[in-house]
Design a protein around this motif. Structure first.
Motif, PDB file in Angstrom:
ATOM      1  N   ALA A   1      -3.161  -3.604  11.785  1.00 30.95           N
ATOM      2  CA  ALA A   1      -4.218  -4.296  11.041  1.00 30.95           C
ATOM      3  C   ALA A   1      -5.112  -3.295  10.327  1.00 30.95           C
ATOM      4  O   ALA A   1      -5.480  -3.498   9.170  1.00 30.95           O
ATOM      5  CB  ALA A   1      -5.034  -5.173  11.986  1.00 30.95           C
ATOM      6  N   VAL A   2      -5.465  -2.201  10.986  1.00 31.78           N
ATOM      7  CA  VAL A   2      -6.318  -1.184  10.362  1.00 31.78           C
ATOM      8  C   VAL A   2      -5.611  -0.566   9.163  1.00 31.78           C
ATOM      9  O   VAL A   2      -6.230  -0.285   8.141  1.00 31.78           O
ATOM     10  CB  VAL A   2      -6.703  -0.104  11.407  1.00 31.78           C
ATOM     11  CG1 VAL A   2      -7.297   1.118  10.742  1.00 31.78           C
ATOM     12  CG2 VAL A   2      -7.677  -0.691  12.406  1.00 31.78           C
ATOM     13  N   ARG A   3      -4.314  -0.358   9.270  1.00 32.21           N
ATOM     14  CA  ARG A   3      -3.561   0.270   8.177  1.00 32.21           C
ATOM     15  C   ARG A   3      -3.257  -0.706   7.039  1.00 32.21           C
ATOM     16  O   ARG A   3      -3.232  -0.320   5.880  1.00 32.21           O
ATOM     17  CB  ARG A   3      -2.245   0.836   8.696  1.00 32.21           C
ATOM     18  CG  ARG A   3      -2.405   1.875   9.759  1.00 32.21           C
ATOM     19  CD  ARG A   3      -2.055   3.232   9.226  1.00 32.21           C
ATOM     20  NE  ARG A   3      -1.905   4.190  10.299  1.00 32.21           N
ATOM     21  CZ  ARG A   3      -2.809   5.128  10.548  1.00 32.21           C
ATOM     22  NH1 ARG A   3      -3.881   5.195   9.827  1.00 32.21           N
ATOM     23  NH2 ARG A   3      -2.619   5.985  11.520  1.00 32.21           N
ATOM     24  N   LEU A   4      -2.980  -1.958   7.357  1.00 30.63           N
ATOM     25  CA  LEU A   4      -2.529  -2.896   6.341  1.00 30.63           C
ATOM     26  C   LEU A   4      -3.655  -3.674   5.660  1.00 30.63           C
ATOM     27  O   LEU A   4      -3.468  -4.138   4.538  1.00 30.63           O
ATOM     28  CB  LEU A   4      -1.518  -3.869   6.944  1.00 30.63           C
ATOM     29  CG  LEU A   4      -0.196  -3.249   7.380  1.00 30.63           C
ATOM     30  CD1 LEU A   4       0.716  -4.307   7.969  1.00 30.63           C
ATOM     31  CD2 LEU A   4       0.494  -2.549   6.235  1.00 30.63           C
ATOM     32  N   LEU A   5      -4.798  -3.843   6.304  1.00 34.35           N
ATOM     33  CA  LEU A   5      -5.872  -4.613   5.682  1.00 34.35           C
ATOM     34  C   LEU A   5      -6.372  -4.001   4.377  1.00 34.35           C
ATOM     35  O   LEU A   5      -6.589  -4.745   3.414  1.00 34.35           O
ATOM     36  CB  LEU A   5      -7.023  -4.824   6.668  1.00 34.35           C
ATOM     37  CG  LEU A   5      -6.793  -5.948   7.665  1.00 34.35           C
ATOM     38  CD1 LEU A   5      -7.973  -6.080   8.611  1.00 34.35           C
ATOM     39  CD2 LEU A   5      -6.527  -7.256   6.984  1.00 34.35           C
ATOM     40  N   PRO A   6      -6.569  -2.683   4.281  1.00 34.59           N
ATOM     41  CA  PRO A   6      -6.973  -2.141   2.971  1.00 34.59           C
ATOM     42  C   PRO A   6      -5.942  -2.420   1.872  1.00 34.59           C
ATOM     43  O   PRO A   6      -6.308  -2.706   0.739  1.00 34.59           O
ATOM     44  CB  PRO A   6      -7.110  -0.641   3.229  1.00 34.59           C
ATOM     45  CG  PRO A   6      -7.356  -0.517   4.684  1.00 34.59           C
ATOM     46  CD  PRO A   6      -6.608  -1.646   5.312  1.00 34.59           C
ATOM     47  N   VAL A   7      -4.678  -2.375   2.206  1.00 31.50           N
ATOM     48  CA  VAL A   7      -3.641  -2.662   1.214  1.00 31.50           C
ATOM     49  C   VAL A   7      -3.731  -4.115   0.769  1.00 31.50           C
ATOM     50  O   VAL A   7      -3.624  -4.425  -0.421  1.00 31.50           O
ATOM     51  CB  VAL A   7      -2.249  -2.341   1.793  1.00 31.50           C
ATOM     52  CG1 VAL A   7      -1.138  -2.769   0.855  1.00 31.50           C
ATOM     53  CG2 VAL A   7      -2.139  -0.873   2.129  1.00 31.50           C
ATOM     54  N   VAL A   8      -3.951  -5.009   1.710  1.00 32.20           N
ATOM     55  CA  VAL A   8      -4.078  -6.430   1.377  1.00 32.20           C
ATOM     56  C   VAL A   8      -5.299  -6.663   0.496  1.00 32.20           C
ATOM     57  O   VAL A   8      -5.234  -7.394  -0.498  1.00 32.20           O
ATOM     58  CB  VAL A   8      -4.144  -7.275   2.669  1.00 32.20           C
ATOM     59  CG1 VAL A   8      -4.521  -8.715   2.365  1.00 32.20           C
ATOM     60  CG2 VAL A   8      -2.819  -7.211   3.397  1.00 32.20           C
ATOM     61  N   PHE A   9      -6.422  -6.020   0.811  1.00 30.59           N
ATOM     62  CA  PHE A   9      -7.625  -6.191   0.005  1.00 30.59           C
ATOM     63  C   PHE A   9      -7.420  -5.657  -1.415  1.00 30.59           C
ATOM     64  O   PHE A   9      -7.866  -6.272  -2.380  1.00 30.59           O
ATOM     65  CB  PHE A   9      -8.827  -5.507   0.659  1.00 30.59           C
ATOM     66  CG  PHE A   9      -9.343  -6.232   1.861  1.00 30.59           C
ATOM     67  CD1 PHE A   9      -9.425  -7.611   1.891  1.00 30.59           C
ATOM     68  CD2 PHE A   9      -9.739  -5.527   2.980  1.00 30.59           C
ATOM     69  CE1 PHE A   9      -9.884  -8.281   2.995  1.00 30.59           C
ATOM     70  CE2 PHE A   9     -10.212  -6.187   4.101  1.00 30.59           C
ATOM     71  CZ  PHE A   9     -10.282  -7.571   4.108  1.00 30.59           C
ATOM     72  N   VAL A  10      -6.740  -4.539  -1.561  1.00 28.77           N
ATOM     73  CA  VAL A  10      -6.468  -3.994  -2.894  1.00 28.77           C
ATOM     74  C   VAL A  10      -5.570  -4.940  -3.677  1.00 28.77           C
ATOM     75  O   VAL A  10      -5.800  -5.198  -4.860  1.00 28.77           O
ATOM     76  CB  VAL A  10      -5.842  -2.582  -2.783  1.00 28.77           C
ATOM     77  CG1 VAL A  10      -5.260  -2.133  -4.109  1.00 28.77           C
ATOM     78  CG2 VAL A  10      -6.872  -1.593  -2.284  1.00 28.77           C
TER      79      VAL A  10
END
Length: 184
Positions: free
Chosen positions: A135-144
């Motif tokens: 979740a920590v790694r993938l959430l920034p990608v999802v937000f972008v």
């Protein structure tokens, strides 16, 4: 089926398989036999017991009592199943069929339950740690991706044609030198 339901079902299935394996192995080592339909019934009991507690991370304080309770129920099921439905070719009872186990069986079940509960609770902790890291790694990608969606690619006929470039003139001289003077 949502991902949360699939995760809960997978966690409950792991718990049921560990309970069933522990119960069947102990029952067989104690001299009993387990028919396939009784094993399926026992797996259903273990799965039904585990499903309500799979909503969030559980530690040793929940896993050990749940495992102990399910093992007690499976002990009763395995011990009374030959009495209720005798298997073909076997006697109705065997050495493991007492409902109240002896001291050796209690100690063996106890050690097996504690070790299995440790294994399950550590696996549970590892699973949730992995999910948190993802979740920590993938959430920034999802937000972008949500903030800047990729451009839509339409069909070729929906796109406007590219502007036409003028063809180079055939008889032009391109050069940067000064003009030559000719003697007349």
């Amino acid at each position: 089926m949502s991902a949360a339901v699939m995760l809960c079902l997978a966690r409950a299935t792991v718990f049921a398989v560990v309970c069933l394996g522990l119960g069947v192995l102990g029952h067989l080592l104690g001299g009993g036999s387990v028919s396939p339909h009784v094993a399926v019934l026992a797996a259903g009991i273990a799965l039904a017991a585990a499903l309500p507690v799979t909503g969030r991370e559980r530690g040793m304080a929940v896993v050990l009592p749940l495992l102990a309770g399910v093992q007690a129920v499976l002990h009763v099921v395995f011990s009374t199943a030959p009495l209720i439905t005798p298997l073909a070719g076997t006697a109705g009872t065997h050495a493991h069929s007492e409902l109240v186990p002896g001291l050796g069986m209690v100690v063996t079940h106890g050690w097996a339950m504690v070790l299995s509960a440790l294994w399950l609770s550590r696996g549970e902790a590892a699973l949730w740690a992995t999910l948190r890291r993802l979740a920590v790694r993938l959430l920034p990608v999802v937000f972008v991706l949500l903030a800047h969606p990729p451009p839509r690619l339409g069909r070729a006929r929906d796109r406007a044609p590219a502007p036409r470039r003028p063809a180079p003139l055939r008889h032009t001289v391109i050069g940067r030198a000064p003009p030559r003077f000719t003697a007349a």
